[in-house]
Design a protein around this motif. Structure first.
Motif, PDB file in Angstrom:
ATOM      1  N   SER A  97      30.192  80.777  -1.408  1.00  0.00           N
ATOM      2  CA  SER A  97      30.197  80.926   0.046  1.00  0.00           C
ATOM      3  C   SER A  97      30.398  79.555   0.664  1.00  0.00           C
ATOM      4  O   SER A  97      30.212  78.530   0.014  1.00  0.00           O
ATOM      5  CB  SER A  97      28.902  81.554   0.556  1.00  0.00           C
ATOM      6  OG  SER A  97      27.823  80.669   0.419  1.00  0.00           O
TER       7      SER A  97
ATOM      8  N   LEU B 105      32.940  81.675   4.877  1.00  0.00           N
ATOM      9  CA  LEU B 105      33.228  82.594   3.773  1.00  0.00           C
ATOM     10  C   LEU B 105      31.902  83.149   3.264  1.00  0.00           C
ATOM     11  O   LEU B 105      31.081  82.394   2.750  1.00  0.00           O
ATOM     12  CB  LEU B 105      33.960  81.878   2.630  1.00  0.00           C
ATOM     13  CG  LEU B 105      34.327  82.745   1.435  1.00  0.00           C
ATOM     14  CD1 LEU B 105      35.444  83.721   1.796  1.00  0.00           C
ATOM     15  CD2 LEU B 105      34.756  81.884   0.265  1.00  0.00           C
TER      16      LEU B 105
ATOM     17  N   ALA C  48      40.044  89.178   2.428  1.00  0.00           N
ATOM     18  CA  ALA C  48      39.154  88.223   3.094  1.00  0.00           C
ATOM     19  C   ALA C  48      39.388  88.352   4.598  1.00  0.00           C
ATOM     20  O   ALA C  48      40.478  88.063   5.090  1.00  0.00           O
ATOM     21  CB  ALA C  48      39.431  86.804   2.621  1.00  0.00           C
TER      22      ALA C  48
ATOM     23  N   ARG D 206      39.211  82.759   6.423  1.00  0.00           N
ATOM     24  CA  ARG D 206      38.605  83.082   5.124  1.00  0.00           C
ATOM     25  C   ARG D 206      39.584  83.093   3.961  1.00  0.00           C
ATOM     26  O   ARG D 206      39.248  82.604   2.879  1.00  0.00           O
ATOM     27  CB  ARG D 206      37.825  84.387   5.207  1.00  0.00           C
ATOM     28  CG  ARG D 206      36.554  84.203   5.991  1.00  0.00           C
ATOM     29  CD  ARG D 206      35.745  85.455   6.079  1.00  0.00           C
ATOM     30  NE  ARG D 206      34.543  85.197   6.883  1.00  0.00           N
ATOM     31  CZ  ARG D 206      33.763  86.138   7.339  1.00  0.00           C
ATOM     32  NH1 ARG D 206      34.032  87.395   7.088  1.00  0.00           N
ATOM     33  NH2 ARG D 206      32.707  85.826   8.042  1.00  0.00           N
TER      34      ARG D 206
END
Length: 66
Positions: free
Chosen positions: A9, A17, A34, A39
């Motif tokens: 992340s 993210l 995503a 992202r």
């Protein structure tokens, strides 16, 4: 070559993210969904080793890549 992302992340609270796991290898096509505009870029940068994740780990051929 096999690249594995495990619960990676980026950003405060996963804002850039959220925790994401993905695995891909040479000779295969992988589709990763995503959301939002940034992202996919953040995911690609982490997978290619150009950005460090805030959480999780990235491994190449089974070896963790710092």
């Amino acid at each position: 070559m096999k690249i594995a992302l495990q619960d990676v992340s980026k950003g405060r609270g996963g804002q850039a993210l959220p925790a994401t796991s993905l695995e891909f290898h040479t000779g295969a096509v992988r589709f990763a969904l995503a959301e939002t505009e940034q992202r996919p870029t953040v995911l690609g940068l982490i997978a290619s080793g150009r950005m460090r994740p805030d959480t999780g780990r990235v491994s190449i051929d089974g070896t963790t890549d710092p």
